[in-house]
Design an enzyme around this catalytic site. Structure first.
Site, PDB file in Angstrom:
ATOM      1  N   GLU A   7       0.806  -1.219   0.000  1.00 56.39           N
ATOM      2  CA  GLU A   7       0.000   0.000   0.000  1.00 56.39           C
ATOM      3  C   GLU A   7       0.847   1.280   0.000  1.00 56.39           C
ATOM      4  OE1 GLU A   7      -2.865  -0.424   3.157  1.00 56.39           O
ATOM      5  OE2 GLU A   7      -3.665  -2.276   2.320  1.00 56.39           O
TER       6      GLU A   7
ATOM      7  N   ASN B 190       2.182  -4.759  -3.357  1.00 58.12           N
ATOM      8  CA  ASN B 190       0.770  -5.107  -3.175  1.00 58.12           C
ATOM      9  C   ASN B 190      -0.021  -3.851  -2.831  1.00 58.12           C
ATOM     10  OD1 ASN B 190      -1.264  -7.252  -2.818  1.00 58.12           O
ATOM     11  ND2 ASN B 190      -1.216  -6.721  -0.651  1.00 58.12           N
TER      12      ASN B 190
ATOM     13  N   HIS C 296     -10.372  -5.882  -2.865  1.00 61.52           N
ATOM     14  CA  HIS C 296     -11.460  -5.711  -1.902  1.00 61.52           C
ATOM     15  C   HIS C 296     -12.556  -4.935  -2.636  1.00 61.52           C
ATOM     16  CE1 HIS C 296      -9.101  -7.269   1.385  1.00 61.52           C
ATOM     17  NE2 HIS C 296      -8.138  -6.388   1.160  1.00 61.52           N
TER      18      HIS C 296
ATOM     19  N   GLU D  33      -6.134 -10.561  -2.096  1.00 61.03           N
ATOM     20  CA  GLU D  33      -6.956 -10.396  -0.886  1.00 61.03           C
ATOM     21  C   GLU D  33      -8.440 -10.292  -1.250  1.00 61.03           C
ATOM     22  OE1 GLU D  33      -5.537  -7.272   1.720  1.00 61.03           O
ATOM     23  OE2 GLU D  33      -3.427  -7.645   1.197  1.00 61.03           O
TER      24      GLU D  33
ATOM     25  N   ASP E 299     -12.246 -10.171  -1.659  1.00 59.86           N
ATOM     26  CA  ASP E 299     -13.568 -10.301  -1.057  1.00 59.86           C
ATOM     27  C   ASP E 299     -14.494  -9.319  -1.774  1.00 59.86           C
ATOM     28  OD1 ASP E 299     -12.947  -7.778   0.231  1.00 59.86           O
ATOM     29  OD2 ASP E 299     -12.239  -8.843   1.991  1.00 59.86           O
TER      30      ASP E 299
END
Length: 482
Positions: free
Chosen positions: A185, A226, A262, A290, A292
């Protein structure tokens, strides 16, 4: 066989072997978490065996292995005491990411004092279940210990703190980690660098320094950067793209880019596949790290069906890109999701519900991996192929390829590698896609159905000169030269 394909073949062989010995179909679990077999000491063939025609995969990891990819989950180390949790984590996934146990505040709560208990537990669990490990994360602006977050350090001291931490953690797990999120990030939403403690003190160069330190500590691990909200083409992903391009030009050892994904129900970026592909074209691997997909609660059948379509869209975006190594979900059950604690009124973001039962999203992922396995509507069993350079000149060549499957197919996908710097200019009798040196050719629709023992042909012109005799794979099977 290039490094990417060797690595994927190893994953597929291990995962396919593990599936035979690990109990559990969707929603079921062994009676005890420790019942999975120990890591195999010898590996199987260099690719996952094809299943018999019509035989469906029983787990996500089996389906992913058949496509040569990984399917992973974030694992909370303290949850491994639960037999249902541990059973699903071990039987359904072939990659594990420690959810929090490897973050700086967890492993170095006091300067120079380390706590490896949680991280060791996840790594040991993964190895006992023949899983890859995705290390997460070495350098991040969040979840730092108090002594680091609130400490005052000179440039040289902070640089030493950062590199010492990387060398210690990555070095401890040398040879046991498949991928490291080295920097996490690093960007603002507008594509500028986040003004983290590391950026404001060390400047942009902290990123390259972190990657070099990680490579020195564990030369065998793939090194990733990432981030979130970089899934589609836009300002933030442009910033990431420009950085990765620059790092590659500078010779910084960056191997991959992670896209957290996400996402929100019904909002999968339409440019996701193109975005993954443009990063792959820089010469790096990509992965969904990651995943979702959250929704406004309560969940309804209509929302769950939309979520399933969204999961499949994300999977297809990855699986269409040759260098997309796989997909990790950020926990697998809604009972363990971070979403409700952060996004008020939202949740139900994962493939399993709160009772650890599979949702439509689970089956959407399963279907996507199975479709990508490339059995082509009929198992090839074996094939022969001829890759012939029909004509060549100083700056180009014409190639004709003939492939003969042993059994009938209703669709086909051929893959091969060209020499470095050689590109496909135009082709015929197929749909062509090139990523780096790797070329994928799918049928043109009218020639998708091929009887066993009959030949299908295609050809193309290159910029640069192709070499004769390239190895051909058909629907995932390596063809004999013919």
């Amino acid at each position: 066989m290039n490094l990417l394909r060797i690595r994927r073949a190893a994953v597929a062989a291990l995962a396919a072997t593990a599936v035979l010995g690990v109990a559990g179909v969707a929603g079921a679990a062994p009676s005890a978490a420790g019942e999975a077999p120990a890591r195999a000491t010898t590996k199987g063939p260099d690719r996952a065996p094809h299943k018999a025609p019509g035989q469906a995969a029983e787990t996500l990891r089996e389906a992913a292995a058949s496509s040569g990819r990984f399917v992973g989950t974030a694992i909370a180390d303290h949850k491994l005491d639960g037999s249902t949790y541990a059973g699903i984590a071990g039987s359904e996934f072939n990659s594990a990411t420690p959810e929090n146990a490897m973050k700086w505040e967890s492993v170095e709560p006091e300067r120079g004092q380390y706590n490896w208990a949680g991280a060791d537990r996840v790594v040991d669990f993964a190895e006992s279940h023949d899983q890859q490990v995705h290390g997460h994360t070495l350098v991040w602006h969040s979840q730092m210990p108090d002594w680091l977050e609130n400490g005052s350090f000179s440039e040289s001291e902070l640089r030493t703190i950062m590199t010492d931490h990387i060398e210690t953690e990555a070095g401890r797990y040398e040879g046991r980690i498949d991928r490291w999120d080295v920097v996490n990030e690093a960007f603002n939403e507008d594509g500028t660098f986040r003004e983290s403690k590391f950026y404001t003190t060390l400047g942009e160069g902290y990123i390259a320094e972190a990657f070099r330190a990680a490579r020195a500590a564990d030369p065998g691990a793939e090194l990733y950067i990432n981030d979130y909200n970089t899934d589609g083409i836009g300002a933030k992903s442009d910033g990431m793209y420009n950085l990765v391009k620059k790092l590659k030009q500078q010779g910084v050892p960056i191997d991959g880019v992670g896209f957290q994904s996400h996402l929100v129900l019904g909002q999968v970026p339409s440019t996701m596949q193109a975005n993954l592909q443009r990063f792959a074209d820089l010469g790096v691997d990509v992965a969904i790290t990651e995943l979702d997909i959250r929704m406004d609660l309560p969940a309804t059948e209509s929302k769950l069906q939309q979520q399933a379509r969204d999961y499949k869209a994300v999977a297809n975006a990855c699986l269409t890109v040759e260098r997309c190594e796989g997909i990790t979900v950020w926990a697998f059950s809604d009972a363990d999701s971070w979403v409700p604690d952060v996004f008020e009124g939202q949740g139900a973001a994962l493939p399993y519900d709160e009772n650890y039962q599979p949702k439509p999203a689970y089956y959407a992922l399963l279907d996507a991996f199975e479709a990508a396995a490339g059995d082509g509507g009929g198992d090839t069993g074996s094939c022969t192929a001829a890759f012939r350079v029909q004509n060549q000149w100083s700056t180009g060549s014409v190639v004709n390829v003939g492939i003969t499957p042993a059994s009938s197919m209703s669709t086909w996908k051929a893959e091969f590698d060209l020499p470095s710097g050689v590109t496909v200019r135009n082709g015929w009798n197929g749909v062509f896609q090139q990523s780096g040196t790797h070329v994928t050719v799918t049928d043109a629709g009218y020639n998708g159905t091929v009887a066993g023992g009959k030949q299908v042909t295609f050809g193309f012109q290159t910029e640069g000169v192709a070499d004769p005799g390239a190895e051909i794979t058909l629907n995932g099977e390596v063809c004999a030269a013919g």
